[in-house]
Design a protein around this motif. Structure first.
Motif, PDB file in Angstrom:
ATOM      1  N   PHE A   1       0.310   4.851   6.660  1.00  0.00           N
ATOM      2  CA  PHE A   1      -1.077   5.183   6.365  1.00  0.00           C
ATOM      3  C   PHE A   1      -1.440   4.618   5.009  1.00  0.00           C
ATOM      4  CE2 PHE A   1       0.404   8.588   9.154  1.00  0.00           C
ATOM      5  CZ  PHE A   1      -0.526   8.465  10.164  1.00  0.00           C
ATOM      6  N   ILE A   2      -2.625   4.116   4.902  1.00  0.00           N
ATOM      7  CA  ILE A   2      -3.088   3.596   3.624  1.00  0.00           C
ATOM      8  C   ILE A   2      -3.915   4.690   2.987  1.00  0.00           C
ATOM      9  CG2 ILE A   2      -4.479   1.817   2.507  1.00  0.00           C
ATOM     10  CD1 ILE A   2      -3.660  -0.043   4.801  1.00  0.00           C
ATOM     11  N   GLU A   3      -3.485   5.094   1.798  1.00  0.00           N
ATOM     12  CA  GLU A   3      -4.143   6.213   1.134  1.00  0.00           C
ATOM     13  C   GLU A   3      -5.553   5.848   0.692  1.00  0.00           C
ATOM     14  OE1 GLU A   3      -1.849   8.268  -1.828  1.00  0.00           O
ATOM     15  OE2 GLU A   3       0.000   7.547  -0.937  1.00  0.00           O
ATOM     16  N   ALA A   4      -6.385   6.881   0.567  1.00  0.00           N
ATOM     17  CA  ALA A   4      -7.750   6.758   0.054  1.00  0.00           C
ATOM     18  C   ALA A   4      -8.540   5.684   0.795  1.00  0.00           C
ATOM     19  CB  ALA A   4      -7.744   6.502  -1.448  1.00  0.00           C
ATOM     20  N   PHE A  22       7.176   5.080  10.407  1.00  0.00           N
ATOM     21  CA  PHE A  22       6.359   4.597   9.318  1.00  0.00           C
ATOM     22  C   PHE A  22       6.812   3.194   8.969  1.00  0.00           C
ATOM     23  CE2 PHE A  22       5.851   9.140   8.913  1.00  0.00           C
ATOM     24  CZ  PHE A  22       4.525   9.270   8.565  1.00  0.00           C
ATOM     25  N   ALA A  23       5.887   2.332   8.622  1.00  0.00           N
ATOM     26  CA  ALA A  23       6.204   0.971   8.219  1.00  0.00           C
ATOM     27  C   ALA A  23       5.372   0.640   6.987  1.00  0.00           C
ATOM     28  CB  ALA A  23       5.887  -0.006   9.347  1.00  0.00           C
ATOM     29  N   SER A  24       5.772  -0.391   6.277  1.00  0.00           N
ATOM     30  CA  SER A  24       5.040  -0.728   5.058  1.00  0.00           C
ATOM     31  C   SER A  24       5.022  -2.224   4.817  1.00  0.00           C
ATOM     32  CB  SER A  24       5.679  -0.025   3.859  1.00  0.00           C
ATOM     33  OG  SER A  24       6.995  -0.522   3.662  1.00  0.00           O
ATOM     34  N   ALA A  25       4.173  -2.622   3.901  1.00  0.00           N
ATOM     35  CA  ALA A  25       4.092  -3.999   3.431  1.00  0.00           C
ATOM     36  C   ALA A  25       3.801  -3.939   1.939  1.00  0.00           C
ATOM     37  CB  ALA A  25       2.982  -4.752   4.153  1.00  0.00           C
ATOM     38  N   THR A  26       4.389  -4.837   1.190  1.00  0.00           N
ATOM     39  CA  THR A  26       4.097  -4.894  -0.244  1.00  0.00           C
ATOM     40  C   THR A  26       2.708  -5.489  -0.434  1.00  0.00           C
ATOM     41  OG1 THR A  26       4.984  -7.126  -0.514  1.00  0.00           O
ATOM     42  CG2 THR A  26       6.540  -5.274  -0.760  1.00  0.00           C
TER      43      THR A  26
END
Length: 126
Positions: A1-4, A22-26
């Motif tokens: 999830f991308i905050e805000a 959950f996954a992420s990207a820099t």
């Protein structure tokens, strides 16, 4: 999830439905993918869409995803990011080769032409 995701939206620990992983990207990856989407697909998107695309491509590359359709939603375009460093090289190039845009601000004069000075074409009498 991308905050805000929107201005003044408080972060909440409220239930978010079923989450498999959950996954992420820099930030660097997100901007690189947004740049790639612009260059290869002609899609003007921001870093959050770049991050979403990067993760979707990782999911699609898995063995268990073979023959399946992976869908990713880009929530907005990159219009609000036109001054973002992501587009700095393209902005610099455009400044060199393109004419400056017209002044469309709401600063005076607000009236661009006066209707009373307009003379409609008269029908030909020939």
């Amino acid at each position: 999830f991308i905050e805000a995701l929107s201005a003044q939206q408080p972060w909440s620990d409220a239930p978010r439905g079923h989450v498999d992983e959950f996954a992420s990207a820099t930030s660097e990856e997100a901007m690189a993918w947004a740049d790639r989407l612009a260059a290869e697909e002609g899609m003007l998107v921001g870093p959050s869409a770049g991050a979403a695309c990067k993760v979707a491509c990782q999911v699609a590359a898995r063995d268990e995803a073979a023959g399946k359709t992976v869908v990713v939603v880009f929530a907005s375009s990159a219009v609000r990011y036109m001054t973002h460093p992501l587009w700095a090289s393209l902005t610099a190039e455009a400044d060199i080769i393109l004419a400056p845009p017209p002044d469309l601000s709401n600063d005076p004069p607000l009236l661009r032409w006066k209707s009373e000075e307009h003379t409609p074409l008269q029908p030909s009498t020939e």
